[in-house]
Structure formats: structure tokens, C-alpha cells
Design a protein around this motif. Structure first.
Motif, PDB file in Angstrom:
ATOM      1  N   LYS C 161       0.820  -1.208   0.000  1.00 49.64           N
ATOM      2  CA  LYS C 161       0.000   0.000   0.000  1.00 49.64           C
ATOM      3  C   LYS C 161       0.851   1.254   0.000  1.00 49.64           C
ATOM      4  O   LYS C 161       1.873   1.319   0.691  1.00 49.64           O
ATOM      5  CB  LYS C 161      -0.900   0.010   1.239  1.00 49.64           C
ATOM      6  CG  LYS C 161      -1.794   1.229   1.324  1.00 49.64           C
ATOM      7  CD  LYS C 161      -3.001   1.013   2.192  1.00 49.64           C
ATOM      8  CE  LYS C 161      -3.954   2.194   2.073  1.00 49.64           C
ATOM      9  NZ  LYS C 161      -5.236   1.940   2.723  1.00 49.64           N
ATOM     10  N   VAL C 163       0.317   5.571   0.221  1.00 51.43           N
ATOM     11  CA  VAL C 163      -0.519   6.768   0.339  1.00 51.43           C
ATOM     12  C   VAL C 163       0.396   7.967   0.128  1.00 51.43           C
ATOM     13  O   VAL C 163       1.342   8.170   0.885  1.00 51.43           O
ATOM     14  CB  VAL C 163      -1.209   6.866   1.719  1.00 51.43           C
ATOM     15  CG1 VAL C 163      -1.954   8.184   1.852  1.00 51.43           C
ATOM     16  CG2 VAL C 163      -2.167   5.689   1.923  1.00 51.43           C
ATOM     17  N   GLU C 165       0.486  12.176  -0.620  1.00 55.16           N
ATOM     18  CA  GLU C 165      -0.308  13.405  -0.533  1.00 55.16           C
ATOM     19  C   GLU C 165       0.539  14.586  -0.947  1.00 55.16           C
ATOM     20  O   GLU C 165       1.717  14.633  -0.609  1.00 55.16           O
ATOM     21  CB  GLU C 165      -0.729  13.678   0.909  1.00 55.16           C
ATOM     22  CG  GLU C 165      -1.506  12.607   1.578  1.00 55.16           C
ATOM     23  CD  GLU C 165      -1.711  12.953   3.062  1.00 55.16           C
ATOM     24  OE1 GLU C 165      -2.666  13.673   3.361  1.00 55.16           O
ATOM     25  OE2 GLU C 165      -0.892  12.504   3.875  1.00 55.16           O
ATOM     26  N   GLY C 249      -3.149   1.921  -3.797  1.00 56.45           N
ATOM     27  CA  GLY C 249      -2.740   3.187  -3.243  1.00 56.45           C
ATOM     28  C   GLY C 249      -3.736   4.301  -3.438  1.00 56.45           C
ATOM     29  O   GLY C 249      -4.756   4.155  -4.103  1.00 56.45           O
ATOM     30  N   LYS C 267       3.580   7.619   2.516  1.00 51.60           N
ATOM     31  CA  LYS C 267       3.633   6.471   3.425  1.00 51.60           C
ATOM     32  C   LYS C 267       3.557   5.221   2.564  1.00 51.60           C
ATOM     33  O   LYS C 267       2.736   5.150   1.652  1.00 51.60           O
ATOM     34  CB  LYS C 267       2.467   6.492   4.404  1.00 51.60           C
ATOM     35  CG  LYS C 267       2.469   7.685   5.345  1.00 51.60           C
ATOM     36  CD  LYS C 267       1.179   7.737   6.150  1.00 51.60           C
ATOM     37  CE  LYS C 267       0.984   9.115   6.753  1.00 51.60           C
ATOM     38  NZ  LYS C 267      -0.431   9.449   6.933  1.00 51.60           N
ATOM     39  N   TRP C 269       3.622   0.848   2.888  1.00 48.44           N
ATOM     40  CA  TRP C 269       3.641  -0.323   3.756  1.00 48.44           C
ATOM     41  C   TRP C 269       3.823  -1.582   2.917  1.00 48.44           C
ATOM     42  O   TRP C 269       3.177  -1.741   1.877  1.00 48.44           O
ATOM     43  CB  TRP C 269       2.342  -0.454   4.544  1.00 48.44           C
ATOM     44  CG  TRP C 269       2.100   0.664   5.490  1.00 48.44           C
ATOM     45  CD1 TRP C 269       2.656   0.823   6.736  1.00 48.44           C
ATOM     46  CD2 TRP C 269       1.259   1.814   5.289  1.00 48.44           C
ATOM     47  NE1 TRP C 269       2.210   1.998   7.311  1.00 48.44           N
ATOM     48  CE2 TRP C 269       1.348   2.611   6.452  1.00 48.44           C
ATOM     49  CE3 TRP C 269       0.445   2.255   4.243  1.00 48.44           C
ATOM     50  CZ2 TRP C 269       0.659   3.812   6.591  1.00 48.44           C
ATOM     51  CZ3 TRP C 269      -0.244   3.442   4.367  1.00 48.44           C
ATOM     52  CH2 TRP C 269      -0.131   4.215   5.532  1.00 48.44           C
ATOM     53  N   GLU C 276       7.698   6.325   6.159  1.00 45.94           N
ATOM     54  CA  GLU C 276       6.954   7.591   6.075  1.00 45.94           C
ATOM     55  C   GLU C 276       7.945   8.725   5.922  1.00 45.94           C
ATOM     56  O   GLU C 276       8.960   8.769   6.629  1.00 45.94           O
ATOM     57  CB  GLU C 276       6.122   7.760   7.356  1.00 45.94           C
ATOM     58  CG  GLU C 276       5.313   9.042   7.401  1.00 45.94           C
ATOM     59  CD  GLU C 276       4.347   9.102   8.586  1.00 45.94           C
ATOM     60  OE1 GLU C 276       4.114   8.040   9.230  1.00 45.94           O
ATOM     61  OE2 GLU C 276       3.831  10.179   8.874  1.00 45.94           O
TER      62      GLU C 276
END
Lengths: 384, 384, 384, 384
Positions: C161, C163, C165, C249, C267, C269, C276
């Protein structure tokens, strides 16, 4: 088995720390508040007790009355210990009365009004055979226990340096002369003792430093100040520390640090590693090494020591805070009472709470900083 | 208009701070490195200069030779100022030679090997009519300028308390006796001066505290320690501060704080507000008040003061760091040179860099902490 | 050896990113700006060049003129590469002209105005035999290189995964229709391309995610919005990502996120660990594991990978920032030029900068998010 | 006045959330646990009750028995409300039985096993005239109340974007098939419902986003995954959100995010400002503006809204946490019970807890994400 029965001295309507003690006692549901001398005004004591759902006949006007009446109750009804949550000058007489009447005592800090009282209190405790606990709350945090564990385990090597800070801002103005009750007694030598800021929060810093490092302060050099005009006790202080064994340190505490909430923080460095902890984010402990990345220890994880894990109720990142830290003192104290009353050996953690020796050191600290400051920051030893 | 021409003394192959100075000078593209006495070994000096794309005839074996040869060049070719980036004991003779040869000087800190030298240097500077700058890098950060502005503007009220910390961990072991070059000279009294940690980084802390608050230390009580066996100079120190006007403070610096990188940090509280700044996240300045939420000032925003904005090259959250802070000193110094050489009034910010008076205070600080510590932390005034 | 000679297209007075490129090129003192077509107005180009201490005859009115004149100079004087720092629509023609005239190109992102151009550009690059670099700045940070290293090393296991931003707030109001130059061209489809926010910063997020994980986006579902009335291009977008191999994602970018500076964050995983990183504190990388405390990797420490260490100039906690990250791209590109021009094998790190394939993926990302959003967030593959 | 009497369904020895509920109920000393059906095994129920100091005759083997026996007790002895702390599939039948027997209900989330049940439960509640509360704990935090207040007050302008994240890592491996009880039921469709991660924690994220913004999700596009082989329910999900009124958002939740503890976090941006809150440091709320520095709101300060202040027991920086947030739901619910039983108008804050409408929305969210994901992330509306 039943809950442990608690009485309370002080903590009536309008008080601050009494409510905190009651929450701390309630959290783990092992302690029941059964009586109190919440105020020296009998009616006010009963009114306060009614707020706590106590019957009027267990709400007393004086702690002397409380001791008499409770001692006369059947053994399975009378209180087993008393929590003392008054201003400092009442600690000694209340504790003495309770101990001599056969009750265990859990007392707010600092232990007494002056050092002589605390030494006398130790004699009384020993004579009574009863338990005495002191609520240096901050040592109840799981991450403080983890820090203590890692130092004791040698993870930091030989301790060389300690920096402990305790800034607050709530006394930046002269609210003590404007009727703020909490401020008024804390700045009154008759109720607070020889020190203001140093007695109220400096002792927490001293206790935290000694608890985590396992070291004792040998001598100190203190520069105390009352910044607010007219204030009779120090509202700020800076202290050089020398520990037995050669470690050095700085302790700084303030109640005129505008905008600071309650930011007790400590950094410790040894020959092999360092640690850092901040009370305003208490679930984090930073561990530093010479060669590896800094590690972020967090409450609620399996890698923590047993004492830290025993002091935690929820999984990681269900943040526990000040009230739970306080509850950890209450829970251990209650378990200790149960063990001694049952004639059993207490578990390791049941005795993990501050006691009269911590209280005596706190009072010695207060007298040392006041004496040192009066002597222009001359090095001063603890009068133990 | 052309770039300002710089020479360099020290900073050859293997040096640390020389490379930092060259980057700082290069960032804003207003300064050109034209010559250097990079090493006392002529060949090594030429080899170093080749790394910087300098012709061999502008790479000198001594600073004396450098002064002679450069002074003999046409005015539009010779260096205009010299950056001194040697160990401390060379600062004074090199600066003296440069100033007397008619060159401006930008010198690494501390100013000289001892206080007497720095006082003599001031006389030489005044006599020369040349500019002298001192690279107390940390005052080059935009948020330090913002902090200074807010204190000067009265936003914090009357300053009451200062806590300044500078922990590093790189000297926790005896690397100075194992051939680490940077460690070796810093712990050698002949090259470093009377203090080790206090001279190397304590002076930065002292300078930062005075720069931000606008206050001068009146007297101090210092407890210095050499924790690593065999070390000849302090590697740690704790200092109580009393400022002119009544503010109090603590300064603590260490090079044995295992796991600490370079965490210079300062907290200041006045009668109306507080501030906090950490060098390891230099683009953030925390501002605290009695009644409002804490504010997080950040580099690169319009709300900052003009000096902070002038010291920033990019919009907010394009983080600028240590090298840019250093570059701010170089840029202002170069602009000041341009102004004086053109006979113009320098702009406000062109003169915003540390000067000999800061250097003298730094040396007085060093001598005071050493003397105080030798006298068991007796209160000691600056010998100005 | 001499400095590598650079020309610049765009970046004249009033421009933003041009100044950043010049600083980035200057920091390591390995590159010399020798000429420029700073503006399509010849006089403005010369005026700009004068600010950078360039002779008027090296300041051109058009990039076509620049190519002609520079190519005619002796080989040891003419520029070796050109930096293109114009709005997006000029990237392709300028790069084409430079490559075909025999110059290496370092181009601001996104690569071109549309995907077709970037594919054509790849053909041109290959035909020219010249180097092409793309300034996805954020991959220049040491801690991004460390993150990439740890993923590639398997420290996180199989990636599951992501993420990513990228919130900014500077376009929260209609400043693009009020004459703010940077805002105006970025929201003009003719100059910016098919996307606004997604082209300007979404591509950085996409590039960062792919660079760190080593994974390629397979398909995405995007919901783009222009929140500010009258704006012609998206100022916000939320995107679901599916990577080749099964990782999932989220990518979210915004230029209407009021109060956000430039807070690119990621981030990741995997089956064994997580990481992070936040651009606003770029020197910190958090590494998470199943059983051990989180680790805080910091720039400048020995435990970092070689690529991270090579991208760092100063010891730990002498914070390096955005400009140094940018400089890392320039330094590697310059070293690559030197190697190819000398006919030598470039060092490992000399080729560590984004290239045309990254640019093509960025353009494919832009076209995919625009197409997906037009189809109500239908899953859309990259058109490679 | 007496304490409010509580019964409990579920939460016997070995359970997790039951212990949390009991602490939450105990903290403010306004609620007394008087009975329970702690386990479907009668002896185990009595054993559990003994741990909580309950008499055996108030410890029941089934909730049906509990309703019968409690209803038969005198009005001043029988429980007033029941807390349901079982796995999800028991919520509906237990709540139905309690409500129909005349008891108020405080139920753990999500409300029921599926959406149809929760709609039916609403009818039952309305018919019963009893109170129903749902323990979306995170809305009990003071800073969540402050965030809600500031949005409602217009401080952020019109809401444009919401990013809400809830990463956990505890299901990164197949512990559900290895006997871990908490994991096993949460990944069993018969006990957990249609969703795994999305039901367990995704609903918290959805509830938090709607509670703070006052907005309702209109439609969503979800991509759910079961990363761990063999797992029957999603352990990860990414969701695009469209709110009624035009705001957009992203919701991402995971239980395979290795190393994450319980890091629910939300960011909201409106036309005039932004906010950010992280559950792992719950006493801090960040408020962002277009022109001013970011503000750090902290629990326990006078500047907070009345609802936040009413939800705080201690002064600033005596950190309160998850258990206190939970206690805030219990305290309000108990006060609401007292008011309705006394026929009085409840105070404003007494009704400040999640109710069945929140529960229905949570179930609609679960069904929508599952349906959307089954349709390859097609936009799906809530079936209300």
C-alpha cells in the motif's frame, strides 16, 4: 474479594487535585471511596460528600473525627486507607493522625511542610507498620517505567548527564493576590512551605530525574527568583546538579513561563545511549544510540518492560494520559494494601509507587535549593 | 557590477568547515572564490585550489604570501575579502595580516584564541577601516531573525527567562586521541583555546541567546566537565545565567550527549509571551501567549518580518537549512563590502551579521565559564 | 578539469523556478552559468543576464539564436548543457532545439505539454545521443534515496500500500485571474497542458511513489475538481491507484488546501515494514516494523545508504533542504556529462537523476487522470 | 441523587472492549455497574462478574435472562441501561431485547450486522421511547468537538476537501487463522458483517469525517482488498468520497499497515481555513489559515468551545486520552438518562453522543463500500 475502601482528607467542592485523586482511584474499579473529611466546615464536607454519593454520616468535619468514627466501624466497613489531598501544611498532621489510628496513607506531594516533618513522619510510619505512598504522579507513566528499566538494564551505559525541565505559565501574573485559590495557597509560605515553584513542581522534576536514573543528587547550586512583584515565594528557578558518582545535570522549573502548559520533560545521556521523554506526549519515549537511528518507544507495545506493560490498559495508540498514570499509583497501592492485609507477599509491581524516602528527598531538595539560593547559588548538599 | 572576490585561509582537502564556507559563498552567486592559502603546505594548498578550479598562482603556501601577492594585483582582480576557516589559534594572526594588508575579513568563530586577542583585534579592525564579520551561523536563520524581531517589538513583553541548549554526541568517546582530526584540534588547548565544548558550541548558544533577546549576560556560574578520560578540555558544561536587567537563564552544552546530532535550541519567556526554536527543524518558530493558541511561524510566509523574508530564497515549505543560513551571513557581508567600496549607505540588512563585538563577548563568555568552573561555579562577570 | 558550462532557457527577472535552478547549479561549485535565453524579449534577456554577471553577447533573445551562437563558439567555451525553466509549453521545442544542436538538456517538469510530445522527445533524445534530465526535485533528497534503498533491499517485504499526498493552499482563491503570473500560466491549458494541480504537483507525487517503491502504476481512478469558480484546470484531485503486481494506493493533491505550504508526504507499507517521509521536514525518514520500535532515520548519519550519503554535504542536523535536493540533481547530471564527454564510465550516482522515461510516465499520468475524471473516475491505464 | 445503574452484555474474561467500557463508565463516578450477561456460559458469566465485585445473582447466562430478572427488580435497584460490547452479530438481538424490556442501550459500533437490522433497530428504538447511544469513541475527544465547533461556526468557510486515514498494522499477518480471538471474529462475515477493516475502523473514519464537517457522504467509489491470503473480509480499503454540497474527499483505512498503531487522522480544508487532528496525539488540533501562522489548539485551555471544555477533566497538558474520550460518551449518556427519567430537559451536552442515525449511516457506508468495490469501484450511493 472486595474493593479497597478509601477515605479522603481535603478535596471538597472547588478543589483541584482532590477530583483528580478520585478519578485515579476510580479508573481501575478496585477502590471505593467510602468516607471523607472534605472540608474543615462540616456542612461543606457533607455537601461535597453528597456530590460523591456518600452518606452524610461518613462525611466528617475534621480528620480527627474521621479517624475516631472510622476506627469504630466494623473492620469490613471502615476505610482501609486515606488519601490526603490538602495544601501542604496539613499533610503531616493528617498523615500522623491516620497512621496512628491504624490507616494506610496515600499523600499528595510534597510530603510535608518542611524537611523535619518528613523525617518525623518516617519514624511514625515505621512505628505504625502501615503503608505510606506519595503521589509523584509522573512516575506512574508507562514510558517513565520503561525509561527507568532501560537505565537500570545498562542500555545507556554509565549515566553522565541529566537535563530536566518543568515549565508552566499559569503564575505569570499576580493571580495569587487576586483571589485565585490554587495560586494563593501555593505562594503562601505558611501553607506551601519554604519554596513555591520549586516545591510545587521542582520536586516532581527532582523525583523524576532520580527515579529514572536511579541516581541521587549529591549537591546543587540554585538560583531562585520571584519574578512577579509582591510574590513571597519563588516562581522560577534554575539549578545545577551534581549526582553521587559524578553525573552532572540541570534542573529548571518555572511557573512564569508564559504559554507553557505543564511540560515536564527529561533528557538523560549515558556513556552508551540517551533517552528523552515529554509529559505532554507521555506515550512516547525516545531512545538514542551512537550508531543506530533513534528509536521511538510507544506505550502499549510488546517490546516494553513488564512494569510498563502492567501500567497500561489499552493497546498502542489508544493514548493513556495523566489520569491513568495517577491511577497506576492508586492501583499499585491498593494491591499492596491487599497483600499486606492478607499476609501475602506483594507482587513486584504492587510496591512500585513513591514512598516516604522519596518524600524526604523531595523536602531535602526544597530546603537545599532555598538555602543555596539564599547563599547566592552556593553548592549545597541534601540534609538527610 | 561584478561578483565580490573572496580569498580563503584554511579549508583545504580534508577540512570540514572550509567546504561549508565555500558553499555558503556560492549559493547566492554574488561571491567568487579567487584565491586561497588553503594549507601551510604549498603543494597541498595548490592541490586543494585545483579542486576549486583555481589557478595555481592564486594558491598560496602562507597567508603572509597571500597578502603580499594579492595586494600587488590590480584592484579589479585582487580579492576583496578573506574568509578565515582555520582552527582557532590561527584566527588572530590571519585576521591581523589581512586587515593590515587592506582586506575585509570574515572569520569563523570563536573570534580568537583568547579574550585579549579579540580585544586587540577590535583595535586593529578600527584602525584598518575594514569590515570584520564572524560566522555565528545560527543567527543567519530566518526564524532567528523573526524571533529577534518579535522580542525587539515587545511581543513577549519584558524578558524574564532564557533556556538555551546545545547537545551533540560526537565526542562521547575518545576519538580525539585516536586520530580524528576535527576532534583532535578542538580538544587541544593550544589550538582551541581555554575551552573545548564551551568554545566550540557554547559560544553559539551564548550568541544566540543574546542575539534573540537583545540582552547581555551580566554574570554566570558554570560547572564544566571532561567526561571522557584523558580529555584536556571540557566536553560538557552547565551554566546559570543572569542577564543585565534581571532576566535569568540556563545554558547547557555538551559534546558527549550520545545520539544528539546538533540540536541547538532556545526557549525565551517574557512577561507577555514566549518563543521556542530548534535548529534541527529551523524553519519553525513557536510563539506562545497567555490566552491564545500557540502559533507556528514558518519560514517563507508573508507574515514574517522583513529581515526574515530577505533571508529566504524560496516559498514556504521548500525547506532552507544550515547552508542557506550560512549563506545569509555571506550575502549580507558581500553587500556591505559593495556598499562601503562604492561609498554608499548599506541597506539595513547588509549590516546584519555578527561582528567583532559579538566575538569579544564570545571570548569573554569562554573565559568566564572557565574561570567560574575553576572556582567551583562562583558567579563570574564578563571581563569586557 | 573545469566547471561544467550551463546555459538557461527562461528564468529571467520575475520568474520563480529559474532562480531555484541557478542556486541548485551553484551550490556545489561544479557548474558555471555561461549564457541564457532568459526571455523572449532580447533586452529583457540581456538585463536578466546582467543580474547574473553574464556578458551581453551570451544573453540571447530566443533559444534558436542561443543554439546557433553557442554552437559556433569554441568547444571549451560553449555551453555543455542547457537548463529549461520555462512554462510547460516551451519545454518540447526548446529541448528539441538544444538536443539537435548537440547540447545536453536538463528540463523542469513535467517533461512536455502533452504525452505525445514526450514520446517524440524520447526519440529525439535517443537520436541525439545526448543526456536528458528532468528535475523531479524531491527525488534528490537523501532520505528519499534511503527510502528507495530500503524498499529495494527488501526491508519492507512485498509492497502492499502507498498513500501519497501533496497539499498546497496558494490557489485557494482566484489569484490566477488577478494577475499573479505563476498562477496564471499554471491554470492556462495552453501553457500548462491538460491538467492544472495534477500536472504541477500531482506528477511529483506520482514520481515519488514510483521512485521509492520501484513499482509502476497500472491503472487509476481519478476525481478531479476545479473548486475556484472560473478556473479552467483542476485545482484538486483524488486518485485511487493500482500498481502492477497488486499493490494499491491513494494519491491526493490539492492547490486549494488552505494553510498548507508544500507538504508532499508519502507512506508505504509492505508485508514486513513501513516507511513515512514528509518533505516539510525532509531530513527525517520513519521506518516502522512489526515488533520493534519505530526508527527515525536522519540525513547525515553513517547508517544511511551510499546514495543518501553521497547526496549530503554536512553532518547530521546541519539541515539540508530543498535547494540541496535540487543541487543533487544538478551535481549528478554534471558528473554524468563529464563522464560521457570524457568517454568514461559514469559513477553509480552520476546517473541517479530522473530521465525521459520518468517524464513519459508523468505525462501518461496526467492524461490518465484527466481521462478517468472525464469518465466519472473510470479505471484508466497509462498509455505508454 | 444516585449513580446511574448499568448492566453489560458481553465483555467477560478475555474480552478487549468490555474492559474499556467499564473503565469509561467508572472514570467520572456517575455510573455503577450492577449486573451483566458477560458470557453465554453461565458459570463464565458469574466468574467474570466476580472479578468486577458483582454478586452472583446479578450475573446472567443470557441477555434474555438478564432482561427478565432485572425487570423484576425494584425500580431503584434494577439496571437503567445496558452496554452491549459483544461482536457485531449480537448487537441487534441484544439491543432489541433490552429496549423492548424497557432499558436504555449504549452499544458498541458498528450498530448492527447489516443495514437492514439497523433500520429495524431505529423503529424499535422509536417505539420503545428509550435512549440509544453508539460508542464512536473518537467523537468523544475534546479536540474533535472543538473541530466540529469551528467548522459549524464557519471558521473554515465552505468545506471543500476531507482526507481521513485510519491505518493499523495488527492484521498484517494471518493471525485470524491462528487463534487470535479479536482477529478471528473481526474477519468472520457471520460475526463481523459484510466488511472487515471497513466495518471495524472504516466506519470510525466515516463517522469522524461526517461529525466534524457536518456533511453527509453522497456517493463513494471504493477499492477494497484482502491482502493476507485466505482472509475472507477486506483488510484494506481506499475510497473516493463525494459529499452532498460538492465537497470531495478520500478515506483510506487499513489493518495491514505494518507498524501503525491506531493512527486515525483527519484533515479538512474549506474556502477560508483548514484543520488537522491525529488520534495518536489527541490533545492537539491544528488550525490553518490563508495569511496567519498555524495555530495549535490544545485540550484544557479557556479558548476552547464549551463542548470541548465540558469534555475535559484536567488543566492543559495533563494529557487526557482514549479512555477519557470514551468516558465522555458514557457521561453524556448517563446525564441524558437522568434528565429523561426525571422528566427534565437535558443539558446541551447531555445529548452529545452518537445515536442510531449515525449507526445507520455507518451501516450504509459499509454496504456501499462493499457494493462499490464489487463493481470495480463504481460510484455508489448510501441506501438510506
Amino acid at each position: 474479594m472486595a474493593k479497597v475502601r478509601m477515605g479522603m482528607i481535603g478535596g471538597g467542592q472547588g478543589a483541584f487535585i482532590g477530583a483528580v485523586h478520585r478519578i485515579a482511584a476510580a479508573i481501575d474499579q478496585q477502590i471505593e471511596l467510602v468516607c471523607g473529611a472534605f472540608s474543615s466546615d462540616p456542612q461543606r464536607s457533607k455537601d461535597s460528600g453528597a456530590d460523591f454519593y456518600l452518606p452524610a454520616d461518613r462525611c466528617y468535619g475534621t480528620f480527627a473525627e474521621m479517624m475516631d468514627k472510622e476506627a469504630a466501624l466494623p473492620a469490613d466497613q471502615r476505610m482501609q486507607f486515606v488519601a490526603i489531598v490538602t495544601p501542604n501544611h496539613v499533610h503531616f498532621p493528617a498523615a500522623k493522625a491516620a497512621l496512628e489510628a491504624g490507616f494506610h496513607v496515600l499523600c499528595d506531594k510534597p510530603a510535608t511542610l518542611d524537611l523535619a516533618e518528613s523525617k518525623e513522619l518516617k519514624t511514625i510510619i515505621e512505628k505504625s507498620g502501615k503503608l505510606f505512598g506519595l503521589t509523584h504522579t509522573y512516575t506512574g507513566y508507562p514510558m517513565v517505567k520503561q525509561a527507568r528499566h532501560m537505565v537500570a538494564n545498562g542500555d545507556l551505559g554509565e549515566i553522565r548527564k541529566v537535563v530536566v525541565e518543568y515549565p508552566q505559565g499559569w503564575l505569570a501574573d499576580a493571580i495569587d493576590s487576586e483571589g485565585q485559590k490554587q495560586a494563593a495557597w501555593r505562594t503562601d509560605p505558611k501553607k506551601s512551605g519554604a519554596a513555591g515553584c520549586m516545591g510545587d513542581i521542582g520536586t516532581h522534576a527532582e523525583n523524576l530525574a532520580e527515579e529514572i536514573t536511579g541516581l541521587h543528587v549529591d549537591e546543587l547550586a540554585a538560583d531562585l527568583t520571584a519574578f512577579v512583584p509582591g510574590r513571597r515565594l519563588d516562581d522560577d528557578g534554575n539549578v545545577l546538579l551534581r549526582f553521587v558518582g559524578g553525573a552532572k545535570g540541570v534542573l529548571t522549573a518555572s511557573q512564569i513561563a508564559v504559554g507553557e502548559e505543564n511540560n515536564l520533560a527529561i533528557k538523560v545521556w549515558g556513556s552508551e545511549g540517551g533517552l528523552e521523554w515529554h509529559q505532554n506526549e507521555p506515550n512516547t519515549l525516545l531512545i538514542k544510540s551512537k550508531t543506530a537511528p533513534m528509536q521511538v518507544y510507544r506505550t502499549g507495545n510488546d517490546y516494553n518492560c513488564d512494569a510498563a506493560k502492567a501500567a497500561t490498559r489499552t493497546p498502542a495508540a489508544h493514548p493513556e494520559g495523566y489520569l491513568e498514570a495517577f491511577a497506576n499509583l492508586y492501583l499499585n497501592f491498593a494491591n499492596h494494601i491487599r497483600a499486606v492485609e492478607a499476609g501475602e507477599t506483594p507482587s513486584e509491581f504492587a510496591t512500585d509507587y513513591p514512598k516516604i524516602d522519596d518524600g524526604i528527598r523531595g523536602m531535602a531538595f526544597i530546603e537545599a535549593v532555598v538555602e543555596s539560593s539564599a547563599n547566592n547559588a552556593a553548592w549545597t548538599k541534601f540534609d538527610l
